[in-house]
Design an enzyme around this catalytic site. Structure first.
Site, PDB file in Angstrom:
ATOM      1  N   LYS A  15       0.835  -1.211   0.000  1.00  0.00           N
ATOM      2  CA  LYS A  15       0.000   0.000   0.000  1.00  0.00           C
ATOM      3  C   LYS A  15       0.868   1.258   0.000  1.00  0.00           C
ATOM      4  CE  LYS A  15      -2.113  -1.064   3.909  1.00  0.00           C
ATOM      5  NZ  LYS A  15      -1.477  -2.333   4.318  1.00  0.00           N
ATOM      6  N   ARG A  89      -9.409   0.804   9.076  1.00  0.00           N
ATOM      7  CA  ARG A  89      -9.049  -0.571   9.409  1.00  0.00           C
ATOM      8  C   ARG A  89     -10.157  -1.280  10.178  1.00  0.00           C
ATOM      9  NH1 ARG A  89      -3.081   0.388   9.305  1.00  0.00           N
ATOM     10  NH2 ARG A  89      -1.953  -1.525   9.690  1.00  0.00           N
ATOM     11  N   ARG A 128      12.071  -6.212   5.129  1.00  0.00           N
ATOM     12  CA  ARG A 128      11.838  -4.833   4.688  1.00  0.00           C
ATOM     13  C   ARG A 128      12.692  -3.797   5.428  1.00  0.00           C
ATOM     14  NH1 ARG A 128       5.690  -2.556   4.786  1.00  0.00           N
ATOM     15  NH2 ARG A 128       5.797  -2.808   7.049  1.00  0.00           N
ATOM     16  N   ARG A 162      11.364  -1.122  10.747  1.00  0.00           N
ATOM     17  CA  ARG A 162      10.309  -0.826  11.715  1.00  0.00           C
ATOM     18  C   ARG A 162      10.375  -1.791  12.884  1.00  0.00           C
ATOM     19  NH1 ARG A 162       4.772  -0.015   8.464  1.00  0.00           N
ATOM     20  NH2 ARG A 162       4.056  -1.131  10.319  1.00  0.00           N
ATOM     21  N   ARG A 173      -0.461  -8.691  13.668  1.00  0.00           N
ATOM     22  CA  ARG A 173      -1.014  -7.702  12.724  1.00  0.00           C
ATOM     23  C   ARG A 173      -1.899  -8.394  11.691  1.00  0.00           C
ATOM     24  NH1 ARG A 173       4.555  -5.453  11.203  1.00  0.00           N
ATOM     25  NH2 ARG A 173       3.624  -4.100   9.645  1.00  0.00           N
TER      26      ARG A 173
HETATM   27  P1  AMP Z   1       0.939   0.469   9.298  1.00  0.00           P
HETATM   28  O1  AMP Z   1       2.099   1.378   9.111  1.00  0.00           O
HETATM   29  O2  AMP Z   1      -0.255   0.870   8.471  1.00  0.00           O
HETATM   30  O3  AMP Z   1       1.309  -0.985   9.107  1.00  0.00           O
HETATM   31  O4  AMP Z   1       0.475   0.622  10.825  1.00  0.00           O
HETATM   32  C1  AMP Z   1       1.347   0.311  11.884  1.00  0.00           C
HETATM   33  C2  AMP Z   1       0.564   0.167  13.182  1.00  0.00           C
HETATM   34  O5  AMP Z   1      -0.087   1.414  13.492  1.00  0.00           O
HETATM   35  C3  AMP Z   1      -0.558  -0.860  13.160  1.00  0.00           C
HETATM   36  O6  AMP Z   1      -0.106  -2.177  13.412  1.00  0.00           O
HETATM   37  C4  AMP Z   1      -1.472  -0.317  14.267  1.00  0.00           C
HETATM   38  O7  AMP Z   1      -0.915  -0.587  15.541  1.00  0.00           O
HETATM   39  C5  AMP Z   1      -1.377   1.184  14.055  1.00  0.00           C
HETATM   40  N1  AMP Z   1      -2.377   1.684  13.075  1.00  0.00           N
HETATM   41  C6  AMP Z   1      -2.141   2.245  11.859  1.00  0.00           C
HETATM   42  N2  AMP Z   1      -3.279   2.609  11.250  1.00  0.00           N
HETATM   43  C7  AMP Z   1      -4.285   2.251  12.089  1.00  0.00           C
HETATM   44  C8  AMP Z   1      -5.705   2.333  12.023  1.00  0.00           C
HETATM   45  N3  AMP Z   1      -6.329   2.852  10.941  1.00  0.00           N
HETATM   46  N4  AMP Z   1      -6.418   1.865  13.074  1.00  0.00           N
HETATM   47  C9  AMP Z   1      -5.819   1.355  14.169  1.00  0.00           C
HETATM   48  N5  AMP Z   1      -4.468   1.215  14.292  1.00  0.00           N
HETATM   49  C10 AMP Z   1      -3.705   1.666  13.271  1.00  0.00           C
END
Ligand code: AMP
Length: 215
Positions: A15, A89, A128, A162, A173
């Protein structure tokens, strides 16, 4: 033209990579709630501290926090439109986004589901890293950091992994994705807004599929 889209898919589906292409080529604004939450952590804000543990464990932060972050960014507007990356989400987040866009007289033009199988996700995520300056994504196996140690996009020399890109956190996740986020596929399908692309292809092939959806 203003186009608002959601990129929907599990962690590691690509994404962020595709969102960056859309920003470069269409002047859209990427709204990544994951990036916003990581920025909040890096700044040491109270909210950043509050979410750190939840994120490290691979769980979702509360809806009110992420909806608040998105509301603030939407208020700033974007001529080219918004790419929602990692948001919504959950179903309440999807409803909230619909209401926020309605309130601005805007709409969603497409919800693009990026399909990838779970094994590919594990491989992508555990290998990554990203450029600390421009965010270019590297993979130890398929796209290693150049031998001269410089980012091929911007020449930066700092690379980051990360904290939550490890197998334990990824498993959590993925579980969150299947339990709470994947119902959004049916939700947007029922609204007639869903398109699916094969996220397993080369970056440019996926980009072409997305371009075909956007027209
Ligand atoms: P990402 O970078 O999108 O993989 O997000 C990393 C982490 O941020 C996720 O595993 C969640 O802990 C938190 N997070 C990101 N976006 C959301 C969302 N829309 N709702 C809830 N938690 C989020």
């Amino acid at each position: 033209m203003t186009t608002n889209i959601i990129l929907l898919g599990p962690p590691g589906a690509g994404k962020g990579t595709q969102a960056r292409k859309l920003v470069e080529e269409r002047g859209m604004v990427q709204l990544s709630t994951g990036d916003m939450l990581r920025d909040a952590q890096a700044s040491g804000s109270a909210m950043g501290k509050k979410v750190a543990e939840v994120m490290a464990a691979g769980q979702l932060v509360t809806d009110d926090i992420v909806i608040g972050l998105i509301r603030e960014k939407l208020e700033q507007g974007s001529e080219g439109g918004f790419i929602f990356d990692g948001f919504p989400r959950t179903l309440p987040q999807a409803d909230a986004l619909g209401e926020l866009l309605d309130g601005m007289g805007a709409k969603l033009d497409a919800v693009i589901e990026m399909q990838v199988d779970d094994e590919a996700l594990v491989q992508r995520i555990t290998a990554r890293s990203t450029c600390g300056d421009c965010g270019e994504v590297y993979n130890d196996i398929t796209k290693p950091i150049p031998a001269d140690g410089k980012c091929s996009n911007c020449g930066g020399t700092e690379f980051k992994r990360r904290a939550d890109d490890n197998e334990d956190s990824l498993r959590q996740r993925l579980m969150e994705y299947y339990k709470k986020t994947s119902p959004l596929i049916g939700y947007y399908y029922a609204k007639g807004q869903l398109s699916s692309v094969n996220g397993l292809g080369e970056i440019d092939a996926v980009k072409a599929e997305i371009a075909a959806v956007l027209g």
